[in-house]
Structure formats: C-alpha cells, structure tokens
Write a protein that holds these residues in place. Structure first.
Motif, PDB file in Angstrom:
ATOM      1  N   GLY A 178      12.167   9.313   7.148  1.00  0.00           N
ATOM      2  CA  GLY A 178      12.140   8.162   6.251  1.00  0.00           C
ATOM      3  C   GLY A 178      12.636   6.880   6.883  1.00  0.00           C
ATOM      4  N   ASP A 179      13.353   6.971   8.010  1.00  0.00           N
ATOM      5  CA  ASP A 179      13.838   5.764   8.682  1.00  0.00           C
ATOM      6  C   ASP A 179      12.668   4.991   9.288  1.00  0.00           C
ATOM      7  N   VAL A 180      12.852   3.684   9.395  1.00  0.00           N
ATOM      8  CA  VAL A 180      11.874   2.803  10.023  1.00  0.00           C
ATOM      9  C   VAL A 180      12.449   2.354  11.355  1.00  0.00           C
ATOM     10  N   SER A 191       5.699  -2.359  17.848  1.00  0.00           N
ATOM     11  CA  SER A 191       5.353  -2.245  16.442  1.00  0.00           C
ATOM     12  C   SER A 191       6.482  -1.479  15.763  1.00  0.00           C
ATOM     13  N   PHE A 192       6.309  -1.188  14.517  1.00  0.00           N
ATOM     14  CA  PHE A 192       7.318  -0.404  13.813  1.00  0.00           C
ATOM     15  C   PHE A 192       6.617   0.713  13.055  1.00  0.00           C
ATOM     16  N   GLY A 193       7.352   1.781  12.823  1.00  0.00           N
ATOM     17  CA  GLY A 193       6.791   2.912  12.112  1.00  0.00           C
ATOM     18  C   GLY A 193       7.872   3.687  11.383  1.00  0.00           C
ATOM     19  N   GLN A 194       7.433   4.541  10.496  1.00  0.00           N
ATOM     20  CA  GLN A 194       8.347   5.355   9.693  1.00  0.00           C
ATOM     21  C   GLN A 194       8.352   6.785  10.201  1.00  0.00           C
ATOM     22  N   THR A 207       2.819   4.480  12.134  1.00  0.00           N
ATOM     23  CA  THR A 207       2.833   3.039  11.966  1.00  0.00           C
ATOM     24  C   THR A 207       1.986   2.646  10.756  1.00  0.00           C
ATOM     25  N   ARG A 208       1.930   1.330  10.485  1.00  0.00           N
ATOM     26  CA  ARG A 208       1.193   0.851   9.330  1.00  0.00           C
ATOM     27  C   ARG A 208      -0.307   1.043   9.494  1.00  0.00           C
ATOM     28  N   ASP A 209      -0.812   1.063  10.714  1.00  0.00           N
ATOM     29  CA  ASP A 209      -2.233   1.284  10.934  1.00  0.00           C
ATOM     30  C   ASP A 209      -2.555   2.764  11.112  1.00  0.00           C
ATOM     31  N   GLN A 210      -1.623   3.640  10.656  1.00  0.00           N
ATOM     32  CA  GLN A 210      -1.807   5.091  10.652  1.00  0.00           C
ATOM     33  C   GLN A 210      -1.938   5.679  12.048  1.00  0.00           C
ATOM     34  N   GLY A 298       5.630  -2.410   4.961  1.00  0.00           N
ATOM     35  CA  GLY A 298       4.997  -3.405   5.812  1.00  0.00           C
ATOM     36  C   GLY A 298       5.740  -4.725   5.815  1.00  0.00           C
ATOM     37  N   VAL A 299       5.573  -5.469   6.900  1.00  0.00           N
ATOM     38  CA  VAL A 299       6.199  -6.781   7.062  1.00  0.00           C
ATOM     39  C   VAL A 299       5.155  -7.884   7.090  1.00  0.00           C
ATOM     40  N   GLY A 300       4.026  -7.624   7.742  1.00  0.00           N
ATOM     41  CA  GLY A 300       2.987  -8.636   7.833  1.00  0.00           C
ATOM     42  C   GLY A 300       2.426  -9.053   6.493  1.00  0.00           C
TER      43      GLY A 300
END
Length: 355
Positions: A178-180, A191-194, A207-210, A298-300
């Motif tokens: 669950g951490d990012v 980038s960032f991911g969970q 990441t946000r783009d899977q 997400g941040v963007g």
C-alpha cells in the motif's frame, strides 16, 4: 574349553563365516535404502493375492547400479510420497494464511509477516516429514549433502538474501503493501508506484500507467528509497505557472490560490501557498504548493485540475499567460541597405507599370 577343538577352517565355535555375514548385511542395507517402498510392498501384498502380484510385477521392472537397485514400484512409491507431502504442505499453508487473515488485531504488515513465517515453517516441516516417510538416512549422505549444500548456498545466495531482506522490511515496517514509493526505470526516468505485494524474492510495484516493477527485496533494504507513505501519506506537489509582466501580480496570486482550493483532492490544511520563483525571459514565474493525502490516486491529474481551473480564472480576469517572446536587433551594413533598396524597387516596379 579344554575338550573343544577348533574347526577345520580356523573359526571359533558359534562364529558366523565372513561370507555369510556379508550376505546377511546386504539385504539389510538394501531394505534400509528403500524402507518406504518395502513397507508399502508388505502392506499391499497382505491385502490380497491380486494386489500382491501387481506389486511383484512392478517391483520386477528395475534398474541396477552396482549394489543399488531401483524398481518401478520404488519410483511410484517415492513419487506418491513426494506429491502427497507437497499437497499437504500447500493445503496447510493455505489454511494458515486464512487463519492469519482472520486475526483482526494484526494490521496488514503484521499479517503478511506472520504468513511468511508460517509458510517457511510449514514447508520446512514438510521437507523433513518427506525425508522421514521415505526412510532416507541423512547420515549416509553427509559428505554428499555437505557438498550439495555448499553449491546450493552459492547458487541461491541472492534468493535467501532477498527472503531475509523481505522479512526484515516487514519487521521494521519501512516498506509495506500500500505504500507509494519513487521508482526509477532503466532509462533513468523517475516515476512513482504503489506496492502491491512483497514476495519471497521481490517487491511488486505498480505505477499509474499499470507498469509493474519487480524490485529485489535486497535492493530496497540496502539502497536509498523514497517512500511517500512511510510516516504520513501527505505529499506536497508543485504546479508551475507563468504570467505576463503586465499582469496584476496580487490578483494573479489570489487566483492561483483560488484554483488550488477549488480542487477536490487538495487539502485545506496545510493550505495551498504561492511562491514567486524567478523573473523569466517572457514571464514572471510562480509555483503553487498544495498538499494531497492520496498519492496512490495520482499526482498529474491533480496538477491538471488546478491548471484547468486557473486557465478559466485568468480568462475571466484578463490575466495574460505569455508565450515566449524575443527582441531581434539587426545591424546595418552596406549589403543589407542594398538588399532593402532592391526589395523596395521590386515592390514599386509592378505598381509603376500599372500606372
């Protein structure tokens, strides 16, 4: 005694000849090597004559390597024991995971740690249980097992290192599902991911783009990691904005704050702030600082929402968003003056002809 005479072959009375002793020792050695198969053979043969004949037929198909004999029946028994132990270990480990997940007093990280420890205990127990059921004498394989263990130690050094690293990460709770965290790919793009899962070998980060990154546990333990959710999920993000030099700076700043506050995901506390960063070539540059508490969403998209709202606010209040501007200075020269004169004559020529 005095009346007794030694036998003709020189053996003492009651002693067993050497050849007979070896003949008695060989069956015992063979029986200990296939103890599980021998026990199964006797148990099945005692059931009925038909089963006994089938067992004898399977046992007759065998391969011999010196004094070592392996029959088809031995292979079937050993395979059945291994499959049975594996299925039992899988079932017990699955039931242990279900039992741990019902412990509501444990959080997600503690549950995952208990699951891993329980899984290790179950599979270790299954290994020794299989050794015991097969009747394998580990002392006879001491030298071989030592060399084999050394080879496995070198080959699986990273695997065991990642396993221990994963357990340590769960124990100190520095990395948990669950951490990012920030992720850098092979090209150096950050980038960032969970974190979705902490496995035996690697941590799964989506990441946000899977895109799913599998990062070895050992890397997360020995390298620097940017964890956005370690002590708090609050993350401050920046939205750069540029306005014209002719704009009302106070009005522009108030509109920036309004655009940030109107975004649903931007927190009211800490409140958004606006900083002037520099006098640019074409604009006065600002940065909107705002806080969110759900970086996994997400941040963007938050930055986009703030900029869209600010666009319409600038339009309504006549605040100009400048485009790059350049001042061009051309030095005068004889060639340049001659070019201008020729261009003027070419322009006036058709007009004179028309007159």
């Amino acid at each position: 005694m005095q009346g007794e005479t030694p036998s003709g072959d020189g053996a003492t009375p009651g002693a067993v000849p050497v050849e007979q002793a070896w003949s008695l020792a060989e069956p015992a050695q063979e029986e200990s090597a296939v103890a599980a198969a021998e026990g199964a053979k006797e148990a099945l043969s005692s059931q009925s004559a038909t089963v006994g004949s089938v067992v004898d037929t399977l046992d007759a198909v065998a391969l011999s390597f010196g004094d070592f004999r392996v029959s088809l029946f031995d292979v079937l028994v050993v395979g059945s024991v291994i499959i049975g132990v594996l299925l039992l270990a899988w079932f017990v480990s699955r039931m242990a995971r279900r039992l741990v997940r019902r412990m509501t007093r444990l959080d997600d990280t503690q549950q995952l740690l208990v699951e891993k420890i329980a899984t290790i205990i179950v599979w270790a127990t299954a290994f020794f249980l299989g050794i015991d059921l097969l009747g394998i004498d580990l002392t006879a394989l001491a030298v071989f097992s030592g060399a084999f263990g050394l080879a496995i130690g070198f080959g699986l050094q990273k695997t065991f290192g990642n396993l221990i690293a994963g357990i340590i990460l769960l124990m100190d709770r520095s990395i948990k599902p669950g951490d990012v965290i920030a992720v850098t790919d092979m090209a150096g793009n950050e980038s960032f991911g969970q974190i979705r899962k902490i496995g035996i070998r690697a941590v799964s980060v989506t990441t946000r783009d899977q895109r799913e990154y599998l990062i070895p546990n050992e890397n997360l333990m020995i390298n620097q990691v940017e964890n956005w959710s370690y002590s708090s999920k609050n993350v401050r993000m920046q939205v750069p904005v540029g306005v014209s030099y002719e704009a009302d700076m106070k009005l522009a700043e108030s509109l920036m704050l309004e655009a940030a506050k109107d975004c649903d995901r931007v927190l009211a506390a800490p409140p958004p702030t606006v900083w002037m960063t520099e006098y640019g070539d074409s604009s006065v540059n600002f940065v909107i600082h705002c806080w969110i508490d759900d970086p996994e969403e997400g941040v963007g998209n938050v930055r986009s929402a703030v900029l869209k709202k600010l666009w319409w606010l600038f339009k309504e209040n006549d605040i100009e968003i400048p485009f790059p501007q350049r001042d061009l200075h051309i030095r005068s020269s004889d060639q340049f003056d001659r070019l201008i004169e020729i261009m003027g004559q070419a322009k006036d020529g058709p007009v004179a002809a028309k007159d």
